[in-house]
Design a protein around this motif. Structure first.
Motif, PDB file in Angstrom:
ATOM      1  N   SER A  49      37.298  32.949  49.571  1.00  0.00           N
ATOM      2  CA  SER A  49      37.252  32.181  48.343  1.00  0.00           C
ATOM      3  C   SER A  49      35.852  32.029  47.612  1.00  0.00           C
ATOM      4  O   SER A  49      35.890  31.683  46.476  1.00  0.00           O
ATOM      5  N   ASP A  50      34.604  32.180  48.506  1.00  0.00           N
ATOM      6  CA  ASP A  50      33.376  32.225  47.999  1.00  0.00           C
ATOM      7  C   ASP A  50      33.364  33.466  46.907  1.00  0.00           C
ATOM      8  O   ASP A  50      32.371  33.334  46.101  1.00  0.00           O
ATOM      9  N   LEU A  51      34.001  34.658  47.103  1.00  0.00           N
ATOM     10  CA  LEU A  51      33.667  35.811  46.261  1.00  0.00           C
ATOM     11  C   LEU A  51      34.330  35.295  44.747  1.00  0.00           C
ATOM     12  O   LEU A  51      33.495  35.706  43.994  1.00  0.00           O
ATOM     13  N   ASP A  52      35.450  34.568  44.805  1.00  0.00           N
ATOM     14  CA  ASP A  52      35.835  34.165  43.335  1.00  0.00           C
ATOM     15  C   ASP A  52      34.878  32.936  42.819  1.00  0.00           C
ATOM     16  O   ASP A  52      34.589  33.087  41.848  1.00  0.00           O
ATOM     17  N   LYS A  53      34.437  32.056  43.806  1.00  0.00           N
ATOM     18  CA  LYS A  53      33.494  31.223  43.401  1.00  0.00           C
ATOM     19  C   LYS A  53      32.170  31.722  42.974  1.00  0.00           C
ATOM     20  O   LYS A  53      31.476  31.312  41.909  1.00  0.00           O
ATOM     21  N   ASN A  78      31.869  34.858  41.191  1.00  0.00           N
ATOM     22  CA  ASN A  78      32.120  35.266  39.972  1.00  0.00           C
ATOM     23  C   ASN A  78      32.223  34.080  39.162  1.00  0.00           C
ATOM     24  O   ASN A  78      31.501  34.122  37.998  1.00  0.00           O
ATOM     25  N   ASP A  79      32.829  32.878  39.366  1.00  0.00           N
ATOM     26  CA  ASP A  79      32.802  31.737  38.418  1.00  0.00           C
ATOM     27  C   ASP A  79      31.542  31.049  38.081  1.00  0.00           C
ATOM     28  O   ASP A  79      31.103  31.042  37.000  1.00  0.00           O
ATOM     29  N   ASP A 122      29.630  33.491  35.957  1.00  0.00           N
ATOM     30  CA  ASP A 122      30.125  33.552  34.469  1.00  0.00           C
ATOM     31  C   ASP A 122      29.804  32.331  33.772  1.00  0.00           C
ATOM     32  O   ASP A 122      29.593  32.409  32.370  1.00  0.00           O
ATOM     33  N   LEU A 165      29.975  42.844  42.917  1.00  0.00           N
ATOM     34  CA  LEU A 165      31.092  42.619  43.397  1.00  0.00           C
ATOM     35  C   LEU A 165      32.132  43.601  42.770  1.00  0.00           C
ATOM     36  O   LEU A 165      33.205  43.871  43.326  1.00  0.00           O
ATOM     37  N   LYS A 166      31.981  44.178  41.501  1.00  0.00           N
ATOM     38  CA  LYS A 166      32.886  45.255  41.107  1.00  0.00           C
ATOM     39  C   LYS A 166      32.744  46.318  42.011  1.00  0.00           C
ATOM     40  O   LYS A 166      33.946  47.144  42.216  1.00  0.00           O
ATOM     41  N   ARG A 221      32.990  45.205  46.364  1.00  0.00           N
ATOM     42  CA  ARG A 221      33.552  44.087  47.000  1.00  0.00           C
ATOM     43  C   ARG A 221      33.865  43.910  48.531  1.00  0.00           C
ATOM     44  O   ARG A 221      33.818  43.125  49.242  1.00  0.00           O
ATOM     45  N   GLU A 262      33.436  41.610  51.823  1.00  0.00           N
ATOM     46  CA  GLU A 262      34.486  41.346  52.597  1.00  0.00           C
ATOM     47  C   GLU A 262      33.997  41.512  54.207  1.00  0.00           C
ATOM     48  O   GLU A 262      34.615  40.766  55.128  1.00  0.00           O
TER      49      GLU A 262
END
Length: 457
Positions: free
Chosen positions: A385-389, A391-392, A395, A417-418, A421, A425
């Protein structure tokens, strides 16, 4: 600049046809920094031609040449000069941004060290064009040898009549001040630089008003990069058509590419805009023996990283932009397959968090939290979940801070990340860095593993 006349690239084209030594043409000569050497190479001839022109015609000439700012954004230099209001009764200032401190960027300092008079001549031309009688060079304070050499070059220019009163009988009076900064990365941002030059804490200003209207001491000010101004004398001396014969239609001319990292022959390569990294690597001997390119930055750490899929991207403003990055300062940092992307991005993020001036919330708070997440991920303590965090948070910084430092901090996050990724992981599922010398076979055959890993830090 590297001497490559004896080498041939993979297409059979000689390197001298790919390279375009103008600013660097005599860097390797004895005492290249002196006025005597500069004059032997048509030094100050461009100034004589400029002083014979009307200032407005001079601005139009530089604008027509297509010269774009070499400091990162690529804004047309002549257009920036044109923004200065005339007949306003206020003093006009030219400020040269020599506060080079972007990780990986190393072109302005070598230029000033080897050929400072090209900058001084360009300054006089620019000041004549914008009707300025006082110019400033804001130099990064740590580079003391360059500071001393620049002071000596300014002294020579005053003594020879290229600075001071009634320059070359033109009626132009010009004072040039060299100011040493105190080592703040944020002062590379033009409005923070102006605040620092005025004696205040270096922090970006909210715009408008823009420096062209209310810059240094609330007067109309042009802020240009070193290479931008140093390129002007050659344009005046050899002509705008000569300049436009190099590069591409929208990105004409020559420029300095700084090749560094895991390459066989790092250094400055002066070439027309639009050359590719593949061509530069072919000329420089490629990556270090036994290794391959993994990822690279086209303009320092604040530009989105690219991969080996982008070796043939034209290194001009449009080509790199179309590939999803920015040409920036042309700082080509090349990393091979032994480099941990997560580690490299962590180090860059720590730099931006440390150098944030703290004025705006998105950058001040966002870079702090990016560092916490990146450190956990590198150490194998992160969660998916940290990967989406990540990115957020990036942003929420990107495009929402006072200056481009926030955008620069977000760029390595987005791009890594692009493209990598899966490597993030692996840090999570493997509970640690797969590139750790104690665990990874990627380092087994490299006796200098620890030294190279330090380079990436």
């Amino acid at each position: 600049m590297m001497t490559l006349a004896a080498e041939i690239d993979h297409n059979g084209t000689s390197p001298e046809k790919l390279l375009a030594p103008v600013l660097s043409t005599f860097w390797d000569q004895p005492e290249s920094w002196t006025l005597e050497t500069y004059r032997r190479h048509e030094g100050y001839e461009g100034l004589r031609k400029a002083l014979a022109m009307d200032p407005d015609d001079l601005i139009a000439y530089v604008k027509d040449s297509g010269l774009r700012g070499r400091g990162g954004a690529g804004f047309p230099t002549g257009m920036k000069w044109q923004f200065i209001p005339q007949g306003d009764g206020k003093p006009h200032y030219l400020v040269v941004n020599a506060d080079e401190s972007e990780p990986g960027t190393c072109k302005d300092i070598p230029l000033l060290f080897a050929n400072p008079h090209s900058l001084i001549e360009g300054i006089v031309i620019a000041c004549y064009a914008i009707r300025s009688s006082h110019a400033f060079i804001y130099l990064r304070g740590e580079v003391v040898p360059v500071l001393r050499r620049l002071h000596e070059a300014v002294r020579e220019a005053y003594e020879a009549g290229y600075l001071g009163t009634n320059i070359l009988g033109s009626g132009l009076d010009l004072e040039l001040t060299v100011h040493a900064g105190a080592g703040a990365y944020i002062c590379g941002e033009e409005t923070a630089l102006l605040d620092s030059l005025e004696g205040r804490r270096g922090q970006p200003r909210l715009r408008p008003p823009f420096p062209a209207v209310a810059g240094l001491y609330a007067c109309p000010t042009v802020v240009n990069n070193v290479e931008s101004i140093a390129s002007v004398p050659a344009i005046l001396n050899k002509g705008k058509d000569w300049f436009k014969s190099m590069g591409s239609e929208k990105s004409p001319g020559f420029t300095l590419y700084s090749l560094s990292g895991h390459v066989a022959s790092p250094g400055q390569y002066e070439a027309p805009l639009g050359i590719t990294l593949r061509q530069l690597l072919d000329m420089s001997g490629g990556m270090r023996p036994g290794h391959r390119l993994k990822f690279w930055t086209p303009g320092g750490s604040s530009t989105p990283m690219l991969t080996d899929e982008h070796l043939d991207v034209p290194l001009d403003y449009e080509g790199v932009g179309a590939a999803g990055s920015m040409l920036g300062t042309k700082a080509l940092q090349c990393f091979d397959e032994t480099t941990c992307v997560v580690r490299a991005v962590t180090r860059w993020t720590e730099f931006y968090a440390h150098e944030s001036c703290g004025k705006c919330t998105p950058c001040r708070e966002g870079t702090y939290w990016l560092v916490q997440l990146m450190r956990d991920l590198e150490a194998g303590k992160g969660q998916m979940s940290d990967l989406d965090k990540l990115n957020d948070i990036a942003d929420n910084i990107n495009g929402k801070s006072f200056c481009a430092l926030g955008d620069g901090a977000a760029a390595p996050i987005f791009s890594s990340l692009k493209y990598f990724r899966e490597e993030y992981e692996q840090h999570i599922t493997g509970k640690g860095c797969p590139f750790d010398p104690a665990k990874s076979t990627a380092w087994a055959d490299d006796k200098t593993a620890h030294a190279h890993r330090g380079v990436n830090a």
